[in-house]
Write an enzyme that holds these catalytic residues in place. Structure first.
Site: not given
Ligand code: COA
Length: 623
Positions: A108, A121, A344, A427, A455, A466, A551
């Site tokens: 940054y 953003p 950011h 799943k 990210s 991140t 992201s």
């Molecule tokens: N079967 C059924 N459900 C599943 C599944 C599976 N195999 N895997 C995941 N799910 C469900 C989860 O339980 C979750 O349920 P919810 O909607 O009830 O919360 C949902 O699906 C979302 O999971 P998933 O899609 O795997 O993503 P996540 O929420 O774990 O997020 C990242 C993944 C990478 C986005 C997260 O770990 C992260 O790091 N976020 C921050 C990113 C960030 O900082 N961005 C900003 C930059 S400016």
């Protein structure tokens, strides 16, 4: 403590509209922070092996062979890699987080492109129903009250702790986004934060028709102004900034950082200017009351709103109605367009969106309550003395802004065929499913795989920011290249999705490769030794040329975050997956003949639909 635990997914403050504890919980924040683990330094061999694996889908075999040799030499016992690794481990023992200061600086503060489009953003909120001045001010008053309500949770240390994958997250970013501002420098910038001052700021700044005002939002007894009082104060501001011919001083903040750094030094030579700038920097946040933008069709509305958030539409429109260095700016258009732009450096999207979710809920509930009218002083207008030199800097910034505006190619869509529900029913991780669809969309368009950045939160660790999930994996490449072979498709899709989810788990646990490689490189620079060959290698350049920078920023509100591409021939893709639809914002640059945001959006929609059809057609796949 009312903390919410959940096995997976990030839990956002779920106490929306619950009364905020009146009593402080002093020390709670620090106690929580102290309980967090330290970011690990991954083993050197693991990162080297994973780096080579990550290169496989994006470089040719000759380049890969060459890099394999360089990596072998780098990690040889007693070699350069070993020495740098020891340096990192030493740094890790001495600091709370071996990465965070370095990251803030390199990602940054040393980054010299304008923060507009290239770094900050925007967030587009659902359109509001007002279309006049009264509606605008009314909403602004409620929004300010909502942000202050959220702020009281921060101040009282009652903000619910968030969890990811069952683990507590670092809450530090919430303490960095209010009362803070970026300051330009000639070679590098800095960030100031006044929240912990003995007398923390009690005002916000409001900008209308390019004119800035200081609005005190606390009474002398520490209570916040009511929505009703805020409305009256905003009305006064509106009425005393009717002239539209003012110099758009704020547009200076949109310039290249070196130019702005120079212009800033000149601007604050004048005492009045310095005081005015300081008032903006110190303010809790800024509210931009925007002039209406040109009307567009409903289909184009979110796209138009996204560019209004990202750059303000150009010097003729609202680009001067900002202070882009301010960490948090809430934008409220007279035509019902609302959103946010944030600088950011201090934080990632999720804390910003958690704050927005709270504010949106708050504005729905809070009605204007008539309060006894104690006359309040007129909000102070911030004066600027514009010398011919400052005027020249403003003209230059206007021109550069208009070039950026013309160059940004943006498309925001609501993908309405399905949301997280479909991948979940198979799943599969919804995020991994979307990322594999992006790989398919890119491959179908360009007949190759590209370095892709997603990210991943490192907030499981103290002061974590991140790391990168490299979404182009060998498994995703196998899938996208055989999409036309019906027999293999489903198995390969499942494998690609699982590989992405495995990468995500590795990244959020601090075992990804990119920040580790960056650390080794910065350690080499700090040791004043020559840069090791692996960092001078073409493969390293290819791996860091992110044609897809992506992201996920999930929200409860039906909003979407948006940002610009990070390379001239790339795409910026941000998405908010809701249960039954997905909001996407895709950006590119018009100056690149090979990219086109609308075409990428279409390819992405097709990829998502085709992947669903593939699963639907294979009865075995449905568990
Ligand atoms: N079967 C059924 N459900 C599943 C599944 C599976 N195999 N895997 C995941 N799910 C469900 C989860 O339980 C979750 O349920 P919810 O909607 O009830 O919360 C949902 O699906 C979302 O999971 P998933 O899609 O795997 O993503 P996540 O929420 O774990 O997020 C990242 C993944 C990478 C986005 C997260 O770990 C992260 O790091 N976020 C921050 C990113 C960030 O900082 N961005 C900003 C930059 S400016």
């Amino acid at each position: 403590l009312a903390e919410v635990r959940q096995k997976t997914g990030m839990v956002k403050p779920s106490s929306l509209l619950k009364p905020v504890a009146l009593t402080r919980i002093p020390g709670r924040y620090l106690a929580h922070q102290e309980s967090l683990p330290k970011l690990p330094v991954p083993p050197l061999k693991q990162t080297c092996d994973r780096y080579l694996a990550a290169l496989e889908p994006i470089v040719d075999s000759e380049m890969l062979k060459n890099t394999q040799e360089l990596v072998k030499e780098f990690q040889a016992q007693g070699g350069v890699g070993d020495r740098l690794q020891k340096g990192l481990e030493h740094r890790s023992r001495k600091t709370d987080n071996w990465l965070s200061d370095w990251w803030l600086q390199t990602a940054y503060l040393d980054y010299r492109l304008p923060v507009v489009v290239h770094s900050s953003p925007g967030v587009v909120l659902p359109r509001l129903e007002f279309s006049d001045r009264q509606g605008q001010i009314r909403y602004a008053a409620k929004l300010i009250a909502g942000v202050l309500d959220f702020k009281s949770m921060i101040d009282n240390e009652t903000l619910p702790i968030e969890y990811l994958g069952g683990k507590m997250l670092c809450m530090n970013q919430y303490y960095q986004v209010l009362c803070s501002c970026r300051i330009p420098g000639i070679k590098s910038d800095s960030v100031v934060n006044y929240a912990l001052n003995k007398r923390p700021p009690s005002h916000i700044t409001v900008v209308h028709n390019y004119q800035f005002f200081v609005l005190d939002v606390y009474n002398s007894d520490g209570t916040t102004l009511t929505v009703d009082q805020l409305y009256i104060q905003l009305e006064k501001i509106w009425n005393s900034s009717l002239q539209t011919n003012k110099e758009p001083i704020g547009i200076l903040t949109s310039n290249h950082r070196n130019s702005w750094g120079k212009a800033y030094a000149n601007l604050i030579k004048d005492k009045t200017n310095k005081e005015s700038v300081r008032a903006i920097q110190k303010s809790i946040f800024t509210v931009c009351l925007d002039a209406p933008m040109p009307r567009v069709s409903d289909e184009m509305y979110r796209t138009r709103a996204a560019v209004q958030m990202l750059h303000g539409g150009g010097s003729r429109w609202n680009s001067g109605n900002r202070w882009f260095d301010k960490t948090l700016q809430f934008i409220i258009g007279e035509d019902g367009t609302c959103g946010v732009i944030y600088e950011h450096a201090p934080a990632e999207g999720p804390p910003i969106v958690a704050l927005i979710d709270h504010v949106v809920e708050y504005t729905k509930k809070s009605e204007m309550v008539r309060t006894p009218m104690v006359p309040l002083p007129m909000p102070k207008k911030l004066r600027f003395n514009i010398t011919p030199e400052i005027k020249r800097d403003i003209e230059e910034a206007k021109q550069n802004m208009n070039i950026m505006v013309h160059d940004l190619d943006m498309k925001v869509i609501v993908f309405s065929h399905f949301g997280k529900n479909v991948p979940k029913s198979y799943k599969m991780s919804p995020d991994a499913f979307i990322q594999v669809a992006l790989q398919l969309a890119y491959y179908r368009t360009y007949k190759r795989c590209c370095a892709t950045y997603e990210s991943a939160s490192l907030r499981m660790f103290k002061l974590g920011r991140t790391d990168t999930i490299r979404s182009a994996t060998s498994d995703s490449a196998n899938f996208v290249k055989t999409m036309d072979d019906p027999v293999k498709q489903v198995a390969l899709l499942e494998k690609a999705v699982k590989a992405h989810r495995a990468y995500t788990d590795m990244a959020i646990r601090g075992q990804a490769i990119d920040r580790h490689l960056l650390g080794l490189k910065l350690q080499a620079i700090e040791d004043l030794s020559a840069l090791p060959d692996i960092f001078m290698d073409t493969s390293f350049a290819v791996a860091n040329h992110y044609n897809l920078s992506t992201s996920q920023v999930p929200a409860k509100t039906d909003c979407v975050m948006c940002f610009g591409p990070v390379v001239p021939d790339g795409y910026g893709v941000c998405y908010n997956p809701m249960e039954e639809h997905i909001n996407f914002a895709v950006s590119a640059f018009n100056s690149c003949a090979d990219t086109n945001a609308a075409r990428m959006v279409q390819a992405l929609e097709d990829a998502l639909v085709d992947m669903k059809t593939l699963l639907d057609q294979t009865p075995k796949a449905k568990l």
